[in-house]
Design a protein around this motif. Structure first.
Motif, PDB file in Angstrom:
ATOM      1  N   SER A   1       0.820  -1.199   0.000  1.00  0.00           N
ATOM      2  CA  SER A   1       0.000   0.000   0.000  1.00  0.00           C
ATOM      3  C   SER A   1       0.860   1.257   0.000  1.00  0.00           C
ATOM      4  O   SER A   1       0.584   2.213  -0.731  1.00  0.00           O
TER       5      SER A   1
ATOM      6  N   VAL B   1       2.413   1.846  -3.465  1.00  0.00           N
ATOM      7  CA  VAL B   1       1.444   2.398  -4.411  1.00  0.00           C
ATOM      8  C   VAL B   1       1.143   3.859  -4.087  1.00  0.00           C
ATOM      9  O   VAL B   1       1.116   4.716  -4.973  1.00  0.00           O
ATOM     10  N   GLU B   2       0.920   4.163  -2.806  1.00  0.00           N
ATOM     11  CA  GLU B   2       0.566   5.528  -2.404  1.00  0.00           C
ATOM     12  C   GLU B   2       1.709   6.506  -2.651  1.00  0.00           C
ATOM     13  O   GLU B   2       1.487   7.670  -2.994  1.00  0.00           O
ATOM     14  N   GLN B   3       2.946   6.057  -2.474  1.00  0.00           N
ATOM     15  CA  GLN B   3       4.098   6.944  -2.590  1.00  0.00           C
ATOM     16  C   GLN B   3       4.809   6.833  -3.939  1.00  0.00           C
ATOM     17  O   GLN B   3       5.866   7.427  -4.134  1.00  0.00           O
ATOM     18  N   SER B   4       4.233   6.105  -4.864  1.00  0.00           N
ATOM     19  CA  SER B   4       4.860   5.912  -6.173  1.00  0.00           C
ATOM     20  C   SER B   4       5.014   7.250  -6.904  1.00  0.00           C
ATOM     21  O   SER B   4       4.109   8.086  -6.889  1.00  0.00           O
TER      22      SER B   4
ATOM     23  N   TYR C   1      -9.791   3.395  -7.904  1.00  0.00           N
ATOM     24  CA  TYR C   1      -8.693   3.890  -7.061  1.00  0.00           C
ATOM     25  C   TYR C   1      -7.725   4.723  -7.900  1.00  0.00           C
ATOM     26  O   TYR C   1      -7.438   4.390  -9.055  1.00  0.00           O
TER      27      TYR C   1
ATOM     28  N   ASN D   1      -3.885   6.947  -6.991  1.00  0.00           N
ATOM     29  CA  ASN D   1      -2.935   7.292  -5.931  1.00  0.00           C
ATOM     30  C   ASN D   1      -2.714   8.810  -5.886  1.00  0.00           C
ATOM     31  O   ASN D   1      -3.157   9.547  -6.777  1.00  0.00           O
TER      32      ASN D   1
ATOM     33  N   ARG E   1      -9.293  12.485  -5.588  1.00  0.00           N
ATOM     34  CA  ARG E   1      -9.786  11.108  -5.648  1.00  0.00           C
ATOM     35  C   ARG E   1     -11.313  11.084  -5.677  1.00  0.00           C
ATOM     36  O   ARG E   1     -11.930  10.311  -6.423  1.00  0.00           O
TER      37      ARG E   1
END
Length: 297
Positions: free
Chosen positions: A17, A20-23, A38, A40, A51
Motif C-alpha cells: 500500500s 502504491v501511495e508513494q509511487s 482507485y 494514488n 480522488r
C-alpha cells in the motif's frame, strides 16, 4: 503460526500500500467496465482531480481529443482479451493544460483466471517529449531551408514543420514590404483537421505597421512574443474572427538578419496556451536561421 502468518501478510499488504501511495508514477485501478475505483496521490498531483472527483468515472474525463479513437479501441480489445498494453496519450488536466504520459495497462485476474480489474501505471513524459519535438523541429526546418532555393519554396515547409512538430494549428509568414513599409502575409498553412477560411482571408488582406497587432508588436520589439488568448487581447485586430473560428493561443517571432528586420512568423492554436519561454528562445534562433536564408538566396 496462524497469527504469525496473518501478521506477515498484513505487513506485506501495508508495504504494498505504501509503495502504491508513494509511487512517483500515476497508478489507477478500474473495474471491468473501465470505471475508476482507485487513484494514488500522484494522480491528483499531475491532473488536479481529487480522488473523490474521479471515483466511479471513466478515465475518458482526461481525454484531450488528441489521440485517435482507434487507439482506444485497440487498447480496450487488448486488455479485455487478457493481454497487456503499452502506449502514449495526450491528456488534459482539470485546469485545461495538456500533458503527455506513457502508460502501461494490464488486467488483474483472480485465482480462477477471471479478469476482476484493470490497473494502469503512467509516467508523465511531457518535458521529455517536448524536448524531443523541439530538436525535431530544428532539424526539419534546417532540412526545408537546405532543400529550397527561394522563400516561396521554403515557407510552406517551415510552417508545416513547426505546426506538426509542436502541435500548433495555423502558421503565417509575414514579410516586410520595403516600399509600403508594412508587413504583408505571404504564406499560410493549417492542419488538415481544422479550417479557418475567414481568418486566412483577412490575414491575406490586412497589413501591419510597427506596434499594431501581434506581427507589428514583434516587429517593433524585434523579440518573440506570446499571447495566451488572442480573443481577450486589446491589441489584436483580428480578435473577432479568431473567436468565431476558435483560435486562441498564439506566439510570434521575428525573422532577422543581424539587426535587420525581414519579417515575422506567427502560430495559432485552438487552445488557450500558457507562455513557453524555452520555445520562444528556440524560435528566436530559428528566425535568425530563416533570416540568413533570405539574405543568402
Amino acid at each position: 503460526k496462524e497469527i504469525t502468518g496473518r501478521e506477515r501478510r498484513e505487513m506485506e499488504l501495508r508495504k504494498l500500500s505504501l509503495v502504491v501511495e508513494q509511487s512517483p508514477n500515476v497508478i489507477l485501478i478500474t473495474d471491468t467496465q473501465g470505471n475508476i475505483e482507485y487513484v494514488n496521490p500522484r494522480f491528483t498531483l499531475l491532473t488536479g482531480y481529487t480522488r473523490e472527483e474521479v471515483i466511479g468515472k471513466n478515465p475518458r474525463i482526461l481525454n484531450a481529443g488528441k489521440t485517435p479513437p482507434e487507439v482506444y479501441k485497440q487498447l480496450w480489445e487488448t486488455i479485455t482479451s487478457g493481454s497487456e498494453w503499452r502506449g502514449e496519450f495526450c491528456n488534459k488536466k482539470k485546469n485545461g493544460d495538456l500533458y503527455w504520459e506513457s502508460a502501461f495497462i494490464s488486467p488483474i485476474k483472480n485465482a480462477a483466471g477471471d479478469i476482476t480489474n484493470f490497473i494502469a501505471i503512467k509516467e508523465d513524459i511531457t518535458e521529455r517529449r517536448l524536448l524531443t519535438r523541439k530538436l525535431e523541429t530544428q532539424y526539419v526546418v534546417s532540412c526545408a531551408l537546405a532543400e529550397s532555393n527561394k522563400i516561396s519554396e521554403a515557407s510552406g515547409k517551415v510552417l508545416r514543420a513547426i505546426c506538426e512538430c509542436l502541435g500548433w494549428d495555423l502558421g503565417e509568414i509575414w514579410v516586410y514590404d520595403v516600399q509600403a513599409r508594412v508587413l504583408k502575409c505571404v504564406d499560410i498553412w493549417h492542419t488538415l483537421f481544422r479550417e479557418y477560411p475567414e481568418f486566412e482571408a483577412i490575414s491575406r488582406q490586412i497589413t501591419f505597421s510597427p506596434g499594431i497587432g501581434l506581427p507589428g508588436r514583434v516587429w517593433a520589439s524585434a523579440k518573440p512574443a506570446w499571447i495566451g488568448d488572442v480573443v481577450a487581447d486589446p491589441n489584436f485586430p483580428r480578435a473577432a474572427i479568431a473567436s468565431k473560428e476558435g483560435l486562441h493561443g498564439a506566439f510570434c517571432f521575428p525573422i532577422m538578419s543581424e539587426s535587420k528586420m525581414l519579417g515575422v512568423i506567427e502560430f495559432f492554436s485552438h487552445e488557450i496556451r500558457q507562455p513557453d519561454e524555452d520555445l520562444l528562445d528556440m524560435m528566436g534562433a530559428i528566425g535568425n536561421q530563416i533570416g540568413l536564408f533570405l539574405v543568402r538566396k
